[in-house]
Design a protein around this motif. Structure first.
Motif, PDB file in Angstrom:
ATOM      1  N   LYS A  99      11.095   6.864  -5.387  1.00 43.38           N
ATOM      2  CA  LYS A  99      11.674   5.459  -5.555  1.00 43.38           C
ATOM      3  C   LYS A  99      10.718   4.658  -4.120  1.00 43.38           C
ATOM      4  N   SER A 100      10.644   3.369  -4.717  1.00 36.50           N
ATOM      5  CA  SER A 100      10.131   2.399  -3.997  1.00 36.50           C
ATOM      6  C   SER A 100      11.134   1.644  -3.608  1.00 36.50           C
ATOM      7  N   LEU A 101      10.163   1.198  -1.865  1.00 36.67           N
ATOM      8  CA  LEU A 101      11.082   0.109  -1.549  1.00 36.67           C
ATOM      9  C   LEU A 101       9.934  -0.538  -0.763  1.00 36.67           C
ATOM     10  N   ALA A 102      10.623  -2.412  -0.145  1.00 37.87           N
ATOM     11  CA  ALA A 102       9.590  -3.100   0.034  1.00 37.87           C
ATOM     12  C   ALA A 102       9.739  -3.451   1.954  1.00 37.87           C
ATOM     13  N   TYR A 103       8.439  -2.966   2.157  1.00 36.06           N
ATOM     14  CA  TYR A 103       7.746  -3.104   3.684  1.00 36.06           C
ATOM     15  C   TYR A 103       7.874  -3.945   4.100  1.00 36.06           C
ATOM     16  N   ASP A 104       9.135  -4.567   5.266  1.00 36.75           N
ATOM     17  CA  ASP A 104       9.561  -5.616   5.699  1.00 36.75           C
ATOM     18  C   ASP A 104       9.115  -5.404   7.117  1.00 36.75           C
ATOM     19  N   GLU A 105       9.074  -4.287   7.711  1.00 38.00           N
ATOM     20  CA  GLU A 105       8.098  -4.415   9.189  1.00 38.00           C
ATOM     21  C   GLU A 105       9.300  -4.248  10.490  1.00 38.00           C
ATOM     22  N   THR A 106       9.967  -3.956   9.354  1.00 39.89           N
ATOM     23  CA  THR A 106      11.287  -3.417  10.644  1.00 39.89           C
ATOM     24  C   THR A 106      12.167  -2.059  10.669  1.00 39.89           C
ATOM     25  N   CYS A 107      13.363  -1.571  11.222  1.00 38.23           N
ATOM     26  CA  CYS A 107      13.380  -0.448  10.821  1.00 38.23           C
ATOM     27  C   CYS A 107      14.823  -0.807   9.831  1.00 38.23           C
ATOM     28  N   ALA A 108      15.433  -0.059   8.954  1.00 37.16           N
ATOM     29  CA  ALA A 108      16.531  -0.702   8.164  1.00 37.16           C
ATOM     30  C   ALA A 108      17.302  -0.147   9.118  1.00 37.16           C
ATOM     31  N   GLN A 109      17.554   0.383   9.715  1.00 37.19           N
ATOM     32  CA  GLN A 109      18.451   1.398  11.043  1.00 37.19           C
ATOM     33  C   GLN A 109      19.040  -0.183  11.722  1.00 37.19           C
ATOM     34  N   CYS A 110      18.050  -0.116  12.704  1.00 32.51           N
ATOM     35  CA  CYS A 110      18.654  -1.115  13.473  1.00 32.51           C
ATOM     36  C   CYS A 110      17.723  -2.430  13.824  1.00 32.51           C
ATOM     37  N   GLY A 111      16.879  -2.544  12.340  1.00 35.46           N
ATOM     38  CA  GLY A 111      15.788  -4.384  12.534  1.00 35.46           C
ATOM     39  C   GLY A 111      14.433  -3.907  13.261  1.00 35.46           C
ATOM     40  N   GLY A 112      14.917  -3.120  14.336  1.00 33.67           N
ATOM     41  CA  GLY A 112      13.685  -2.583  15.606  1.00 33.67           C
ATOM     42  C   GLY A 112      12.280  -3.065  14.916  1.00 33.67           C
ATOM     43  N   SER A 113      11.223  -3.433  15.741  1.00 37.96           N
ATOM     44  CA  SER A 113      10.101  -3.772  14.627  1.00 37.96           C
ATOM     45  C   SER A 113       9.039  -2.858  15.799  1.00 37.96           C
ATOM     46  N   LEU A 114       9.422  -2.024  16.482  1.00 38.60           N
ATOM     47  CA  LEU A 114       8.184  -1.312  16.672  1.00 38.60           C
ATOM     48  C   LEU A 114       8.142   0.119  16.105  1.00 38.60           C
ATOM     49  N   ILE A 115       6.951   0.331  15.063  1.00 34.84           N
ATOM     50  CA  ILE A 115       7.275   1.196  14.190  1.00 34.84           C
ATOM     51  C   ILE A 115       6.113   1.810  14.639  1.00 34.84           C
ATOM     52  N   GLN A 116       6.669   3.373  14.546  1.00 32.49           N
ATOM     53  CA  GLN A 116       4.710   4.310  15.344  1.00 32.49           C
ATOM     54  C   GLN A 116       4.039   5.011  13.636  1.00 32.49           C
ATOM     55  N   PHE A 117       3.343   4.991  12.816  1.00 31.82           N
ATOM     56  CA  PHE A 117       3.093   5.792  11.955  1.00 31.82           C
ATOM     57  C   PHE A 117       2.106   6.953  12.304  1.00 31.82           C
ATOM     58  N   SER A 118       2.349   7.252  12.003  1.00 30.56           N
ATOM     59  CA  SER A 118       2.158   9.560  11.344  1.00 30.56           C
ATOM     60  C   SER A 118       1.496   9.847  10.793  1.00 30.56           C
ATOM     61  N   ALA A 119       0.699  11.014  10.800  1.00 27.44           N
ATOM     62  CA  ALA A 119       0.094  11.223   9.505  1.00 27.44           C
ATOM     63  C   ALA A 119      -0.506  10.883   8.521  1.00 27.44           C
ATOM     64  N   THR A 120      -1.582  10.306   9.658  1.00 24.05           N
ATOM     65  CA  THR A 120      -2.089   9.046   8.308  1.00 24.05           C
ATOM     66  C   THR A 120      -3.007   9.782   7.213  1.00 24.05           C
ATOM     67  N   GLY A 121      -3.126   9.065   6.043  1.00 28.25           N
ATOM     68  CA  GLY A 121      -4.071   9.604   5.433  1.00 28.25           C
ATOM     69  C   GLY A 121      -5.665   8.592   5.153  1.00 28.25           C
ATOM     70  N   ALA A 122      -6.086   8.906   3.777  1.00 34.03           N
ATOM     71  CA  ALA A 122      -6.815   8.340   3.220  1.00 34.03           C
ATOM     72  C   ALA A 122      -7.198   6.343   3.029  1.00 34.03           C
ATOM     73  N   GLU A 123      -6.136   6.453   2.676  1.00 32.96           N
ATOM     74  CA  GLU A 123      -6.089   4.346   2.863  1.00 32.96           C
ATOM     75  C   GLU A 123      -6.164   4.589   4.002  1.00 32.96           C
ATOM     76  N   TYR A 124      -5.635   5.321   5.588  1.00 30.51           N
ATOM     77  CA  TYR A 124      -5.774   4.429   6.407  1.00 30.51           C
ATOM     78  C   TYR A 124      -7.009   4.975   7.262  1.00 30.51           C
ATOM     79  N   VAL A 125      -7.432   5.599   7.246  1.00 34.88           N
ATOM     80  CA  VAL A 125      -9.254   6.067   7.466  1.00 34.88           C
ATOM     81  C   VAL A 125      -9.789   4.273   7.117  1.00 34.88           C
TER      82      VAL A 125
END
Length: 652
Positions: A414-440
């Motif tokens: 499944k593919s979803l749009a990302y709007d920089e908020t949490c779908a659960q609480c609407g919060g906008s402090l999102i942490q990314f981890s396990a980064t890959g090639a795109e990130y580097v």
DNA sequence: AGCACGCCGACT
DNA sequence: GTCGGCGTGCTC
């Protein structure tokens, strides 16, 4: 006459059918027959023949083979694989023949008597429509016609096997790719000169396979043939050459290990540690394990080459069952490591690393960076409600892709749009981890002035061809960022190689994590032949420059740990998975399994059951068997509805 | 594996 | 009253 038929279904039992009188001469063990089964038609293999009349049995619908196409050696190997991997023989035998198999199309008739003159030169298929299948087969039995295949022109006859020769010898050769090539070519040529065939197993066809194919073709030319299901016609040609010809080098990946070959004199396996040798669908097997068994059963040599062999092979070498030759890999490589702060994953590339890359770019060097993941980040976490981002459909952790700014579910796609908020609480402090090639890539683009970056992943190689990539990658000043695929590109040479992200393996690869990191890193060095290697590691990392260089020491230490913890290769693991829609039905089956295991005295060798919620409900039990044999209870479990059995799971 | 059958709870 | 999901059993 009654035949007992093994069908390609996950059922241990065989089914019996009546054979009409006229077909009796052809209903031999291992011939393929078409049979009615419930309301469908299936193709199975005759595994037994008994006398007797039609005792209310259904009749076979057709016999497909004028004589059995599988020889005794292949059958014995399948039979061994079935008990070792707990699979029904019908599934294994199916793997011994090309996937889309049409004999009639490639076989032709040669008349040997006046009455059969009119059939001379026709394909078997045409002869059937002209004279009838039964008539043609009777001519064949009366030796009034013979058959030949359109590729070799030579007579088509039951497989002549070399029988058991006293030449079994397993040899593990640990050396870099240049030395392996020399050694492979030496032993292959030797065997071909004796008029025998050689089977050369490769982990894939488009990278490692293609590379070795080009290499051996340079000196052996037309003696080289490929056995691959992606090219059906070519696969058929190799099938016929393997049984008729003498002195062919047969290249193939995992399914080639069961190909019936006449006069087989040697098996070669490149990089036996690669996961591609594991067959996951229908019938679980590891082609390398089967290759060794095949060599042992037929009494012929097998050569396995790698810079980072699988632990079980090193263990066999320690026991003296396999001979081992080691050569230095790092005579021209400078190894160093960069220790970074741990616990700050996925924020910033370490400054030392960026300046090192910058310097390399300034000096117009070719440089490759390895990272285990291809996307931007594999884990997203809301710092406000403290929950990970999960797929709304199947609750699998979502990954983030910079291209298109999308969240994707690796399990249900499944593919979803990302709007920089949490779908659960609407919060906008999102942490990314396990980064890959795109990130580097993004980090480098931000830190350096117009860096020339080329991102290489398994998928991008499959879409384009490897050669066009290599041209760009070879240009000095290019930064190649890639995943595991880089370890397969033998034609790419870089001055500097940076190895990152090993912590990621601790999460996904379970007990094999260190073995896998060691193998991937060493294989990257083997393929890319860098002058300098930089290992980026934090305090939790186990593989540093010292471990990479000391292959013997690494294996010794890792084997000691495995022995201590009772893990492979000292025991075999069996993963039992129960999948049900409702809790009650699942618990009933799980309880029955647990009870049975305890009754057999295996309670202490059992881990779990652990419940997992993924779509439906899934219970997992892991059983430790001993080194070689399979606990007999497992065959009882096989075939329970909703229960899957996986011998030797790659991670648990 | 694939399919028919029978059991339940849900709903125009 | 019947539709559909789910579990069970069977296939020579």
């Amino acid at each position: 006459m009654i035949v007992h038929v093994a069908l390609p279904l996950p059922l241990q039992k065989t089914f019996s059918y009546y054979v009409p009188f006229i077909w009796e001469p052809f209903a031999k063990p291992l011939a393929r027959v078409k049979v009615p089964f419930g309301n469908r038609m299936l193709t199975g293999f005759v595994v037994g023949v008994t006398e007797g009349g039609d005792e209310g049995l259904k009749e076979i619908a057709d016999i497909l083979d004028i004589f059995p196409l599988i020889g005794e050696a292949t059958f014995q190997l399948c039979a061994w694989a079935c008990q070792y991997y707990l699979a029904p023989i019908g599934l294994a035998l199916k793997y011994a023949l090309p996937s889309r198999f049409k004999v009639e199309k490639y076989l032709s008739v040669r008349a040997k008597a006046e009455q059969t003159r009119h059939l001379d030169g026709l394909t078997l298929k045409a002869a059937y429509t002209f004279a009838g299948k039964q008539t043609v087969w009777e001519y064949y039995r009366a030796e009034m016609v013979e058959l030949y295949d359109s590729f070799t022109g030579s007579s088509f006859a039951p497989l002549e096997e070399s029988g058991i020769t006293p030449g079994y010898q397993a040899r593990l050769y640990v050396a870099n790719v240049e030395r392996r090539k020399e050694e492979y070519l030496r032993v292959i040529s030797e065997t071909l000169e004796q008029g025998k065939n050689v089977l050369f197993l490769l982990p894939d066809s488009h990278t490692v396979g293609d590379y070795f194919c080009r290499f051996v073709t340079q000196s052996l030319g037309k003696r080289v043939v490929w056995y691959t299901s992606s090219q059906p016609k070519r696969q058929m040609e190799t099938f016929f050459r393997a049984r008729a010809g003498e002195g062919y080098l047969i290249l193939g990946n995992k399914s080639a290990v069961l190909l019936p070959v006449g006069q087989l004199g040697l098996i070669v396996v490149e990089r036996p540690e690669e996961d591609e040798y594991r067959n996951e669908e229908a019938f679980h097997f590891n082609a390398v394990r089967l290759a060794i068994k095949s060599a042992e059963m037929q009494g012929m040599p097998i050569l396995l080459g790698s810079v980072s062999p699988p632990l079980d092979l090193v263990n066999l070498a320690q026991q003296g069952a396999v001979s081992l030759t080691r050569e230095e890999l790092f005579s021209q490589t400078k190894l160093s490591e960069l220790r970074v702060e741990s616990g700050k994953r996925g924020h910033q590339l370490p400054a030392e690393l960026v300046s090192c890359i910058d310097q390399a770019v300034q000096e117009n060097e070719t440089i490759a960076i390895y990272t285990p993941r291809r996307d931007y980040a594999s884990h997203l976490y809301c710092l406000e409600c403290k929950k990970p981002f999960l797929c709304p459909d199947c609750e699998t952790p979502l990954t983030y892709h910079r291209e298109g700014d999308k969240l994707a579910c690796p399990s249900c796609r499944k593919s979803l749009a990302y709007d920089e908020t949490c779908a659960q609480c609407g919060g906008s402090l999102i942490q990314f981890s396990a980064t890959g090639a795109e990130y580097v890539e993004e980090q480098l683009s931000a830190a350096l002035q117009e860096p020339r970056v080329l991102r290489v992943t398994g998928e991008s190689i499959r879409k384009k061809d490897a050669h066009s990539f290599l041209q760009v990658a070879q240009t000095p000043g290019t930064i190649v960022i890639g995943t595991q695929i880089l370890s397969r590109l033998y034609d790419l040479r870089v001055k500097r190689l940076i190895l990152m992200g090993q912590e990621e393996f601790l999460r996904v690869a379970g007990y094999r994590a260190h073995e896998r990191v060691f193998q991937i890193f060493r294989n990257l060095i083997d393929a890319l032949r860098p002058e300098e290697v930089l290992v980026v590691a934090d305090k939790t990392s186990l593989i540093g420059a010292a471990q990479l260089a000391n292959e013997e020491g690494f294996y010794e230490e890792e084997l000691a740990k495995r022995r201590q913890a009772e893990f492979p290769p000292y025991v075999r693991l069996f993963l039992i998975e129960v999948e049900k829609k409702t809790r009650a039905s699942g618990q009933r089956v799980v309880a029955e399994i647990v009870e049975r295991l305890q009754a057999e005295g295996l309670g202490s060798r059992m881990m779990g059951p652990m419940l997992q919620k993924r779509g439906g409900l899934r219970w997992r039990i892991v059983l430790r068997g001993d080194e070689s044999s399979v606990p007999p209870v497992l065959s009882w479990m096989y075939g329970l509805s909703g229960v899957r059995m996986e011998p030797d799971p790659p991670s648990i």
